[in-house]
Design an enzyme around this catalytic site. Sequence first.
Site, PDB file in Angstrom:
ATOM      1  N   ARG A  60       0.728  -1.176  -0.035  1.00 10.43           N
ATOM      2  CA  ARG A  60       0.057  -0.143  -0.075  1.00 10.43           C
ATOM      3  C   ARG A  60       0.676   1.416  -0.101  1.00 10.43           C
ATOM      4  O   ARG A  60       0.576   2.053  -0.419  1.00 10.43           O
ATOM      5  CB  ARG A  60      -1.233  -0.061   1.135  1.00 10.43           C
ATOM      6  CG  ARG A  60      -1.970   1.139   1.016  1.00 10.43           C
ATOM      7  CD  ARG A  60      -2.980   1.332   2.161  1.00 10.43           C
ATOM      8  NE  ARG A  60      -2.497   1.515   3.311  1.00 10.43           N
ATOM      9  CZ  ARG A  60      -2.207   1.075   4.514  1.00 10.43           C
ATOM     10  NH1 ARG A  60      -2.762   0.113   4.911  1.00 10.43           N
ATOM     11  NH2 ARG A  60      -1.732   1.705   5.508  1.00 10.43           N
ATOM     12  N   TYR A 113     -11.824  17.507 -17.882  1.00  9.48           N
ATOM     13  CA  TYR A 113     -12.583  16.087 -17.665  1.00  9.48           C
ATOM     14  C   TYR A 113     -13.725  16.038 -17.012  1.00  9.48           C
ATOM     15  O   TYR A 113     -13.604  16.591 -16.080  1.00  9.48           O
ATOM     16  CB  TYR A 113     -11.397  15.234 -17.621  1.00  9.48           C
ATOM     17  CG  TYR A 113     -11.900  13.743 -17.605  1.00  9.48           C
ATOM     18  CD1 TYR A 113     -11.982  13.201 -18.606  1.00  9.48           C
ATOM     19  CD2 TYR A 113     -12.263  13.115 -16.194  1.00  9.48           C
ATOM     20  CE1 TYR A 113     -12.438  11.541 -18.257  1.00  9.48           C
ATOM     21  CE2 TYR A 113     -12.467  11.685 -16.195  1.00  9.48           C
ATOM     22  CZ  TYR A 113     -12.768  11.155 -17.193  1.00  9.48           C
ATOM     23  OH  TYR A 113     -13.200   9.736 -17.273  1.00  9.48           O
ATOM     24  N   ASP A 185      -3.137  18.717 -16.154  1.00  5.54           N
ATOM     25  CA  ASP A 185      -3.408  17.320 -16.569  1.00  5.54           C
ATOM     26  C   ASP A 185      -3.196  17.298 -18.179  1.00  5.54           C
ATOM     27  O   ASP A 185      -3.437  17.876 -18.892  1.00  5.54           O
ATOM     28  CB  ASP A 185      -5.275  17.023 -16.768  1.00  5.54           C
ATOM     29  CG  ASP A 185      -5.385  15.623 -16.971  1.00  5.54           C
ATOM     30  OD1 ASP A 185      -4.899  15.103 -17.637  1.00  5.54           O
ATOM     31  OD2 ASP A 185      -6.765  15.542 -16.722  1.00  5.54           O
ATOM     32  N   LYS A 210      -5.017   6.031 -20.523  1.00  3.84           N
ATOM     33  CA  LYS A 210      -4.933   6.622 -21.978  1.00  3.84           C
ATOM     34  C   LYS A 210      -3.679   6.194 -22.628  1.00  3.84           C
ATOM     35  O   LYS A 210      -3.317   5.119 -22.897  1.00  3.84           O
ATOM     36  CB  LYS A 210      -5.529   7.956 -22.011  1.00  3.84           C
ATOM     37  CG  LYS A 210      -6.620   8.146 -20.867  1.00  3.84           C
ATOM     38  CD  LYS A 210      -7.795   7.488 -21.327  1.00  3.84           C
ATOM     39  CE  LYS A 210      -8.904   7.830 -20.197  1.00  3.84           C
ATOM     40  NZ  LYS A 210      -9.194   9.258 -19.882  1.00  3.84           N
TER      41      LYS A 210
END
Length: 396
Positions: A60, A113, A185, A210
Site C-alpha cells: 500500500r 475532464y 492534466d 490512456k
Amino acid sequence: MGQDKKHAMGTKAVWGGEEGLFEGNATQVPVVHSVSFGYEDMDEWLDVALGKRSGHIYTRNTNPTVSVFEEKVRLLEGGEAATSASSGMGIISNTLFSLLKPGDRVVSVKDTYGGTNRMFSEFLPRVNVDVTLCDTTDHAAIEAEVAKGCTVLYLETPTNPTIKILDIERLAKAGKAVGAVVMADNTFATPVNQNPLALGADLVLHSATKYLGGHADALGGVAVGSTELIKTIYSYREIVGNVLEPMSAYLLLRGMKTLYLRIERQNANALEIARFLEGHPGVEKVFYPGLESHPGHEIARRQMRGFGGMLSFVAKGGTYEDACRVLSGLRLARRAANLGAVETIAGTPATTSHVECTREERAAMGIPESLIRYSVGIEDVEDLKADLDRALRQDA
Ligand SMILES: *Cc1c(COP(=O)(O)O)cnc(C)c1O
C-alpha cells in the site's frame, strides 16, 4: 537511478527506470505481487521503515513494480519525484484532497475532464473549498480570477472534448504570482508532445489509462513534481489506500516502451485526418489544434512538439442523431468511452467524457450534442480516411 538526463524522449520511453537488471538477472520488470517485504536484519528493517535506506515494506506504501512505473513517468516529464494511484481520477482526487483544506480556493476552467469537473462542482464545495471555473478560451479572465488569490490553479490542455488550448507558461506565471500550486492534466498531450513542468507548472497529472498505457487494458494515474509536493500527495495516498496494482503497473510499463513510436504515428495520423475532415462535405466543423483554423493553434505550436491524437468534429446536420448515424457507420473504430489506445476509438461526449453531466450542463459548457470525439489510432491512415469517408457519405 542513473538515467542520463540528456537522453531523448524515445530512449527514455524504452530505458527509463529499467536500465539495471532485476531480481535473478531478469532483463524485464518482474510483477511483484507480494503484499509485504521481509527483513532478516532488524536494523535494516528499521532503516527502511524510517526512510534512511531504500527498500519496500508494504505494497500500500510502495512496491517494486509500481516504483519502476513512477520512475519512467518521472523521467519522461522531467520532475524531481512521482507518485501513482489506481486511476486517473484516483490521482486527481488524491492530489486535490491532499493539498486543499476548508476555506481554500481553486481556479480552473469549464472544459476539464467530466470527472474532474464533478470534483469541482460537487465534492470540493462539500468540504468548503471554493471553486471558480472560467471560460477556457479567455486567458485574461482566468488571470483576473487567479489574481484574486487561490491555493490551486488547475489546468488541462488540450481539453476534452472540444480540444481547446491553454497557454501553460502564461497561466503558470499568474499562478506563481499569488503562490498557487499550478497543476496540469497532461493526459491528452502525453510527455512526448508537452512537458508542463518545463513550462512552469508545479505538478503534472496523467490518466495513465490512456496514452501512457496505450492498450486499453489497465487503469492507472500518476503525478510528477517537486519532492515536497509529491511527498504530501504520497502521505495522503498511503493512508487513503488509493494504490496502483502491480499488474497494472506492469501493463502500463510495457505499453510505455512504445509510447514515443505510438505518439509520433498518432500525431501524424490525426493531423492528416483533421485536414481531410475539414475539407469533407459531410462535416460542419473540426476541432484539432494542428489546424491553422484552430483558435489555439499558435499557442499549441509554441508549447507542444506535436498536436496529439485526439480530435473532434461535428457531422453535417448537427443533431445527436446525425452523430450516431456516422458513428454507427464506422468499421475501424471502437464505439467506446476510452481514448488513447492503439486502435481508433470514437464516441459522443454524452456517452464518453461528459457522461457524468446532464444535457443542460453540457450545453452550458459549449459541447454540441452532435460532437463526435475521435481518438486516432496507429492504423494505416488511408484506411481510416476511407472508413470516415464512407460513414460520412452514407449519412449525407
Ligand atoms: C480519462 C481521463 C481522466 C480520468 O482517468 P481514469 O484513468 O479514467 O480515472 C482524467 N483526465 C483526462 C484528461 C482523461 O482523459
